[in-house]
Design a protein around this motif. Structure first.
Motif, PDB file in Angstrom:
ATOM      1  N   GLU A   7       0.828  -1.197   0.000  1.00 21.65           N
ATOM      2  CA  GLU A   7       0.000   0.000   0.000  1.00 21.65           C
ATOM      3  C   GLU A   7       0.872   1.260   0.000  1.00 21.65           C
ATOM      4  N   THR A   8       0.549   2.212  -0.866  1.00 20.20           N
ATOM      5  CA  THR A   8       1.280   3.477  -0.879  1.00 20.20           C
ATOM      6  C   THR A   8       0.767   4.369   0.240  1.00 20.20           C
ATOM      7  N   ALA A   9       1.519   5.417   0.535  1.00 19.07           N
ATOM      8  CA  ALA A   9       1.095   6.367   1.561  1.00 19.07           C
ATOM      9  C   ALA A   9      -0.218   7.031   1.165  1.00 19.07           C
ATOM     10  N   HIS A  10      -0.393   7.309  -0.127  1.00 17.77           N
ATOM     11  CA  HIS A  10      -1.648   7.903  -0.579  1.00 17.77           C
ATOM     12  C   HIS A  10      -2.819   6.918  -0.435  1.00 17.77           C
ATOM     13  N   ASP A  11      -2.569   5.632  -0.675  1.00 20.90           N
ATOM     14  CA  ASP A  11      -3.623   4.626  -0.489  1.00 20.90           C
ATOM     15  C   ASP A  11      -4.059   4.559   0.976  1.00 20.90           C
ATOM     16  N   ALA A  12      -3.088   4.566   1.874  1.00 24.22           N
ATOM     17  CA  ALA A  12      -3.400   4.519   3.306  1.00 24.22           C
ATOM     18  C   ALA A  12      -4.170   5.769   3.726  1.00 24.22           C
ATOM     19  N   LEU A  13      -3.762   6.921   3.193  1.00 26.98           N
ATOM     20  CA  LEU A  13      -4.442   8.174   3.500  1.00 26.98           C
ATOM     21  C   LEU A  13      -5.879   8.141   3.000  1.00 26.98           C
ATOM     22  N   LYS A  14      -6.075   7.648   1.793  1.00 26.06           N
ATOM     23  CA  LYS A  14      -7.429   7.572   1.233  1.00 26.06           C
ATOM     24  C   LYS A  14      -8.314   6.643   2.080  1.00 26.06           C
ATOM     25  N   SER A  37     -10.412  13.450  -3.822  1.00 24.62           N
ATOM     26  CA  SER A  37      -9.495  13.860  -4.883  1.00 24.62           C
ATOM     27  C   SER A  37      -8.428  14.808  -4.372  1.00 24.62           C
ATOM     28  N   VAL A  38      -8.819  15.729  -3.504  1.00 29.47           N
ATOM     29  CA  VAL A  38      -7.854  16.671  -2.937  1.00 29.47           C
ATOM     30  C   VAL A  38      -6.781  15.918  -2.156  1.00 29.47           C
ATOM     31  N   PHE A  39      -7.190  14.964  -1.332  1.00 24.66           N
ATOM     32  CA  PHE A  39      -6.225  14.206  -0.532  1.00 24.66           C
ATOM     33  C   PHE A  39      -5.377  13.275  -1.400  1.00 24.66           C
ATOM     34  N   ASP A  40      -5.861  12.905  -2.570  1.00 25.59           N
ATOM     35  CA  ASP A  40      -5.064  12.090  -3.500  1.00 25.59           C
ATOM     36  C   ASP A  40      -3.811  12.822  -3.966  1.00 25.59           C
ATOM     37  N   HIS A  41      -3.852  14.145  -3.924  1.00 29.05           N
ATOM     38  CA  HIS A  41      -2.774  14.933  -4.493  1.00 29.05           C
ATOM     39  C   HIS A  41      -1.978  15.729  -3.460  1.00 29.05           C
ATOM     40  N   VAL A  42      -2.120  15.411  -2.187  1.00 28.00           N
ATOM     41  CA  VAL A  42      -1.326  16.127  -1.187  1.00 28.00           C
ATOM     42  C   VAL A  42       0.140  15.739  -1.365  1.00 28.00           C
ATOM     43  N   PRO A  45       1.640  12.932   2.146  1.00 26.77           N
ATOM     44  CA  PRO A  45       0.536  12.155   2.735  1.00 26.77           C
ATOM     45  C   PRO A  45       0.759  11.781   4.196  1.00 26.77           C
ATOM     46  N   ALA A  46       2.011  11.639   4.611  1.00 22.52           N
ATOM     47  CA  ALA A  46       2.281  11.294   6.018  1.00 22.52           C
ATOM     48  C   ALA A  46       1.832  12.417   6.940  1.00 22.52           C
ATOM     49  N   SER A  47       2.031  13.654   6.539  1.00 20.48           N
ATOM     50  CA  SER A  47       1.597  14.795   7.337  1.00 20.48           C
ATOM     51  C   SER A  47       0.072  14.844   7.424  1.00 20.48           C
ATOM     52  N   ALA A  48      -0.594  14.611   6.305  1.00 27.91           N
ATOM     53  CA  ALA A  48      -2.060  14.584   6.301  1.00 27.91           C
ATOM     54  C   ALA A  48      -2.579  13.444   7.173  1.00 27.91           C
ATOM     55  N   MET A  49      -1.903  12.311   7.134  1.00 27.15           N
ATOM     56  CA  MET A  49      -2.299  11.166   7.956  1.00 27.15           C
ATOM     57  C   MET A  49      -2.156  11.496   9.434  1.00 27.15           C
ATOM     58  N   GLN A  50      -1.078  12.185   9.815  1.00 28.76           N
ATOM     59  CA  GLN A  50      -0.908  12.595  11.207  1.00 28.76           C
ATOM     60  C   GLN A  50      -2.055  13.504  11.636  1.00 28.76           C
ATOM     61  N   TRP A  51      -2.435  14.422  10.756  1.00 23.75           N
ATOM     62  CA  TRP A  51      -3.535  15.338  11.056  1.00 23.75           C
ATOM     63  C   TRP A  51      -4.832  14.564  11.297  1.00 23.75           C
ATOM     64  N   LEU A  52      -5.066  13.524  10.500  1.00 23.44           N
ATOM     65  CA  LEU A  52      -6.285  12.720  10.659  1.00 23.44           C
ATOM     66  C   LEU A  52      -6.267  11.882  11.933  1.00 23.44           C
ATOM     67  N   HIS A  53      -5.087  11.576  12.442  1.00 20.23           N
ATOM     68  CA  HIS A  53      -4.991  10.768  13.661  1.00 20.23           C
ATOM     69  C   HIS A  53      -4.934  11.613  14.929  1.00 20.23           C
ATOM     70  N   ARG A  54      -4.581  12.866  14.812  1.00 22.33           N
ATOM     71  CA  ARG A  54      -4.415  13.727  15.975  1.00 22.33           C
ATOM     72  C   ARG A  54      -5.773  14.060  16.587  1.00 22.33           C
ATOM     73  N   ARG A  55      -5.900  13.878  17.880  1.00 20.37           N
ATOM     74  CA  ARG A  55      -7.160  14.173  18.570  1.00 20.37           C
ATOM     75  C   ARG A  55      -7.518  15.653  18.501  1.00 20.37           C
ATOM     76  N   SER A  56      -6.520  16.513  18.596  1.00 21.23           N
ATOM     77  CA  SER A  56      -6.797  17.947  18.569  1.00 21.23           C
ATOM     78  C   SER A  56      -6.889  18.487  17.140  1.00 21.23           C
ATOM     79  N   GLY A  57      -6.657  17.621  16.162  1.00 22.51           N
ATOM     80  CA  GLY A  57      -6.733  18.047  14.769  1.00 22.51           C
ATOM     81  C   GLY A  57      -8.176  18.144  14.310  1.00 22.51           C
ATOM     82  N   GLY A  58      -8.346  18.320  13.041  1.00 20.75           N
ATOM     83  CA  GLY A  58      -9.673  18.521  12.492  1.00 20.75           C
ATOM     84  C   GLY A  58     -10.426  17.249  12.163  1.00 20.75           C
TER      85      GLY A  58
END
Length: 116
Positions: A7-14, A37-42, A45-58
């Motif tokens: 799995e690529t980082a983008h696949d995991a993020l999606k 689609s927006v997240f497909d092109h970040v 992706p590791a930074s976006a994934m951290q944001w999705l896992h962070r409790r204080s994130g969005g």
């Protein structure tokens, strides 16, 4: 969340994004599908994934809005009625970037501080 070997980082993020956006009975609200689609092109992706896992994130706010999106239209007015914080402002920017919300002049929408 660990990625599978193939799995690529983008696949995991999606996959994580689909989990955050999905309603158990209704899936992903149509008005939020542009986010995928927006997240497909970040670029990072590791930074976006951290944001999705962070409790204080969005991610929690995004999940709550995703649930509401099945019976409410996402709008600037809806976001204006949410608790105003950094995560909300970043989500608003993301929704505008994904063309879920139109651009608006944030300074022009602020209430006047002094009557003239």
């Amino acid at each position: 969340m660990r990625r599978r070997r193939h799995e690529t980082a983008h696949d995991a993020l999606k996959a994580k994004l689909r989990t955050v956006l999905s309603h158990p009975k209704h899936g992903i609200a149509t008005q939020l599908t542009p986010l995928i689609s927006v997240f497909d092109h970040v670029p990072n992706p590791a930074s976006a994934m951290q944001w999705l896992h962070r409790r204080s994130g969005g991610a929690q706010l995004l999940h709550e809005l995703a649930q509401r999106a099945h019976h409410e239209t996402l709008s600037h007015e809806l976001l204006d009625n949410c608790r105003q914080n950094y995560a909300l402002h970043r989500l608003r920017d993301l929704f505008v970037h994904a063309e879920i919300l139109p651009e608006r002049d944030e300074l022009g929408t602020a209430p006047a501080l002094v009557d003239t």
